[in-house]
Design a protein around this motif. Structure first.
Motif, PDB file in Angstrom:
ATOM      1  N   CYS A  44       0.731  -1.279   0.082  1.00  0.00           N
ATOM      2  CA  CYS A  44      -0.057   0.043   0.009  1.00  0.00           C
ATOM      3  C   CYS A  44       0.924   1.113  -0.101  1.00  0.00           C
ATOM      4  O   CYS A  44       1.710   1.441   0.928  1.00  0.00           O
ATOM      5  N   LEU A  45       0.821   2.074  -0.839  1.00  0.00           N
ATOM      6  CA  LEU A  45       1.500   3.373  -1.255  1.00  0.00           C
ATOM      7  C   LEU A  45       0.880   4.412  -0.560  1.00  0.00           C
ATOM      8  O   LEU A  45       1.302   5.302  -0.220  1.00  0.00           O
ATOM      9  N   ALA A  46      -0.427   4.332  -0.233  1.00  0.00           N
ATOM     10  CA  ALA A  46      -1.236   5.494   0.334  1.00  0.00           C
ATOM     11  C   ALA A  46      -2.308   5.031   1.438  1.00  0.00           C
ATOM     12  O   ALA A  46      -2.435   3.752   1.497  1.00  0.00           O
ATOM     13  N   GLU A  47      -2.638   5.860   2.306  1.00  0.00           N
ATOM     14  CA  GLU A  47      -3.665   5.437   3.332  1.00  0.00           C
ATOM     15  C   GLU A  47      -4.806   4.688   2.755  1.00  0.00           C
ATOM     16  O   GLU A  47      -5.410   3.929   3.367  1.00  0.00           O
ATOM     17  N   GLU A  48      -5.302   5.251   1.594  1.00  0.00           N
ATOM     18  CA  GLU A  48      -6.540   4.803   0.839  1.00  0.00           C
ATOM     19  C   GLU A  48      -6.489   3.335   0.606  1.00  0.00           C
ATOM     20  O   GLU A  48      -7.335   2.313   0.689  1.00  0.00           O
ATOM     21  N   ASP A  49      -4.938   2.956   0.068  1.00  0.00           N
ATOM     22  CA  ASP A  49      -4.903   1.572  -0.252  1.00  0.00           C
ATOM     23  C   ASP A  49      -5.038   0.647   0.885  1.00  0.00           C
ATOM     24  O   ASP A  49      -5.612  -0.466   0.702  1.00  0.00           O
ATOM     25  N   MET A  50      -4.671   0.820   1.791  1.00  0.00           N
ATOM     26  CA  MET A  50      -4.426   0.063   3.046  1.00  0.00           C
ATOM     27  C   MET A  50      -6.049   0.128   3.643  1.00  0.00           C
ATOM     28  O   MET A  50      -6.476  -0.947   4.094  1.00  0.00           O
TER      29      MET A  50
END
Length: 118
Positions: A44-50
């Motif tokens: 996950c490169l961003a919080e949204e991905d996580m």
């Protein structure tokens, strides 16, 4: 009834029923620790991905309603986040830092008589 299921790598079969494959818990004598084989890891490169990955796992949990709680979980869940960051030190070199945090959600433990569960 004790088994480990990967809620992120969960496939839907025909008829809307999910196939949850049970994963083995193993012991690594060299580390002196237990681990679960074949768990899914997502980069996950961003919080949204996580959060998207976490929400997928939540949708695949087993829940049931009863008198005390409309969405009572019927299983324990662990969600582990590994964080790697690279920073430049005073000498201009790159230092990598690693972190790990595990969130634990324990299954509902309502009293059977009060919850009127089967």
């Amino acid at each position: 009834n004790e088994s480990v299921v990967d809620l992120i790598n969960y496939s839907k079969s025909s008829g809307g029923r999910g196939e949850k494959s049970h994963l083995p818990v193993r012991f690594d004598p060299s580390r002196g620790a237990f681990f679960v084989s074949d768990l899914t890891y997502g980069k996950c490169l961003a919080e949204e991905d996580m959060l998207r990955l976490y929400m997928r796992a939540l949708r695949n949990r087993t829940v049931a309603s009863h008198e005390l709680n409309r969405d009572s979980s019927r299983s324990h869940a662990l969600f582990t986040i590994y964080v790697d960051s690279m920073v430049q030190d005073e000498g201009g070199g790159i230092v990598t830092r690693h972190g790990k945090i595990t969130f634990v959600d324990l299954a509902g433990s309502e009293r059977l008589k009060a919850s009127k569960s089967e």
